[in-house]
Design a protein around this motif. Structure first.
Motif, PDB file in Angstrom:
ATOM      1  N   PHE A 283       0.814  -1.120  -0.047  1.00  0.00           N
ATOM      2  CA  PHE A 283      -0.154  -0.119   0.067  1.00  0.00           C
ATOM      3  C   PHE A 283       0.981   1.035  -0.061  1.00  0.00           C
ATOM      4  CE2 PHE A 283      -2.568   3.233   2.172  1.00  0.00           C
ATOM      5  CZ  PHE A 283      -3.528   3.426   1.647  1.00  0.00           C
ATOM      6  N   GLY A 286       2.572   1.641  -3.472  1.00  0.00           N
ATOM      7  CA  GLY A 286       1.826   1.724  -4.437  1.00  0.00           C
ATOM      8  C   GLY A 286       1.776   0.526  -5.301  1.00  0.00           C
ATOM      9  N   ARG A 320      -8.069   0.643  -1.018  1.00  0.00           N
ATOM     10  CA  ARG A 320      -8.148   1.660  -2.088  1.00  0.00           C
ATOM     11  C   ARG A 320      -9.368   2.380  -2.423  1.00  0.00           C
ATOM     12  NH1 ARG A 320      -2.892  -1.505  -4.988  1.00  0.00           N
ATOM     13  NH2 ARG A 320      -1.191  -0.352  -3.845  1.00  0.00           N
TER      14      ARG A 320
END
Ligand SMILES: *Cc1c(COP(=O)(O)O)cnc(C)c1O
Ligand SMILES: [Zn+2]
Length: 411
Positions: A283, A286, A320
């Motif tokens: 996370f 990315g 997300r």
């Protein structure tokens, strides 16, 4: 089952009919995790919030019309789900928030959230005519499977790492499952189960690999919304190992939105242990789920110890797509949270479950949750699952002779 239209692959989007594939999209080995696709018009025509309000079934099966089972499917007799959502004002006060609830899934029949998935697995195994059901597990999924299978007389075979806490292994054995303690990690046990189940045609409950586990787990999201009179909370904290629970929560909240029963999504916060935090790293950097690789892991929170989270695609999407975050908390913070939760709410939970509160503390510190937001902590398993870890957080009590004088001396 005309309310279920089929499966969709989480990686390539390919669609399949329910009878076209066994567990995963065949284009990606064992990684082609599938999502179950529904016809929400058909569901909406059959069930409403008003009908639910009048429904006497106080288990996860009150949502049968939203699950991939036939309307007349016989479900296991144990009472899974519809667990309490307790207001936790003293916990809220500790972190400077106005409104915190705890969802106590430790009250399920085998004392963890995993009963929701295992109950559905047993229904699907019986519908498939399977003679044996199997799973790999860090401990709780197997305890849940052993118990639910025992409730319907279905033989279960369990593969857990030999390091699993004794209380969980006791559950597997007492429920009469055939237990193998794998001399390796949970991930090793998972691979072994995939191989053996294919060879001997056992029904495989493995988390994420079996697409129905998400569906069982999503019922907790339904319950939270119904228990809050369909007022969706702002933030939900979920302890994450493989990522199936958080993926299930995402699915549940999305279902309700698709049905028009709610009007928004909560932010989903995935909490991992520092020593087992591949999703936090992915996370923060990315990374796509497909680019994650296995990492060395170690944590006191055995239920969330996973080196390559099997449901990483759904887990990353959950966070997300809802504007949430993944956060890591230390073993010390996790253990410290156990008595804090217990003393502020009366709910005693295992280390993995306590990670949700440790995550809340961290999120508030980082300014990720504001004072007026309504927060739910998912407490995923009972403290009695791992008394050894809990005892590390409290002082040993004094031993006294059975006389008032002796007691006065120490009081
Ligand atoms: C399995 C489990 C989790 C994590 O669920 P995943 O689907 O593996 O992310 C959290 N808490 C407890 C108590 C569990 O048993
Ligand atoms: Zn695919």
């Amino acid at each position: 089952m005309d309310h279920v239209t089929g499966f969709r692959c989480m990686l390539c989007g390919a669609e399949y009919g329910l009878d076209e594939v066994d567990y995963v999209c065949p284009l990606h080995g064992d990684d082609g995790i599938l999502d179950v696709v529904y016809d929400y018009d058909a569901i909406g025509a059959r069930l409403s919030r008003e009908a639910l309000a009048a429904c006497p079934e106080r288990t996860m099966w009150r949502y049968k019309a939203l699950l991939p089972v036939a309307p007349d499917a016989v479900v296991p007799p144990l009472r899974v789900g519809w667990t309490p959502l307790y207001p936790a004002p003293r916990l809220a006060e500790k972190v400077g928030l106005e409104t915190v609830w705890v969802k106590d899934d430790g009250v399920n029949p085998t004392a963890s959230f995993k009963d929701r998935a295992s109950a559905l697995a047993v229904v699907k195994a019986q519908a498939a005519g399977a003679e044996v059901i199997t799973t790999a597990s860090t401990g709780n999924a197997a305890a849940a499977l052993a118990g639910l299978a025992a409730s319907v007389g279905l033989p279960a075979v369990i593969f857990v790492p030999r390091s699993a806490p004794p209380a969980k292994i006791a559950q597997h054995l007492i429920y009469g499952a055939r237990v193998f303690l794998v001399d390796g990690s949970y991930d090793d046990a998972f691979e072994l189960t995939l191989k053996v189940a294919r060879e001997v045609h056992w029904y495989n409950r493995n988390t994420a690999y079996n697409p129905f586990m998400t569906e069982g787990k999503k019922t907790a999201a339904y319950e939270i919304c119904e228990q809050l009179d369909w007022q969706v909370p702002d933030v939900v904290f979920v302890p994450v190992g493989d990522g199936c629970i958080i993926g299930g929560m995402h699915k549940g909240f999305k279902d309700l939105l698709a049905l028009g029963w709610t009007d928004r999504m909560p932010r989903l916060m995935g909490i991992q242990a520092e020593g087992s935090s591949p999703l936090v790293q992915a996370f923060d950097r990315g990374l796509a789920a497909e680019d994650m690789v296995p990492v060395a892991v170690h944590t006191v929170a055995d239920s969330i110890c996973a080196s390559l989270p099997r449901d990483r695609v759904k887990a990353l999407a959950a966070v997300r797509q809802t504007g949430g975050a993944f956060l890591a908390v230390s073993d010390a913070e996790i253990l410290g949270a156990i008595p804090i939760i217990a003393q502020a709410t009366g709910v005693f939970c295992e280390p993995a479950a306590a990670a949700s509160y440790a995550g809340l503390v961290s999120a508030v510190d980082k300014g990720m949750v504001s004072a007026g937001e309504r927060v739910v902590l998912l407490l995923t398993g009972s403290g009695l699952k791992d008394v050894g870890s809990a005892m590390k957080t409290v002082a040993a009590p004094p031993v006294v002779a059975p006389t008032l004088d002796a007691l006065r001396a120490v009081l």
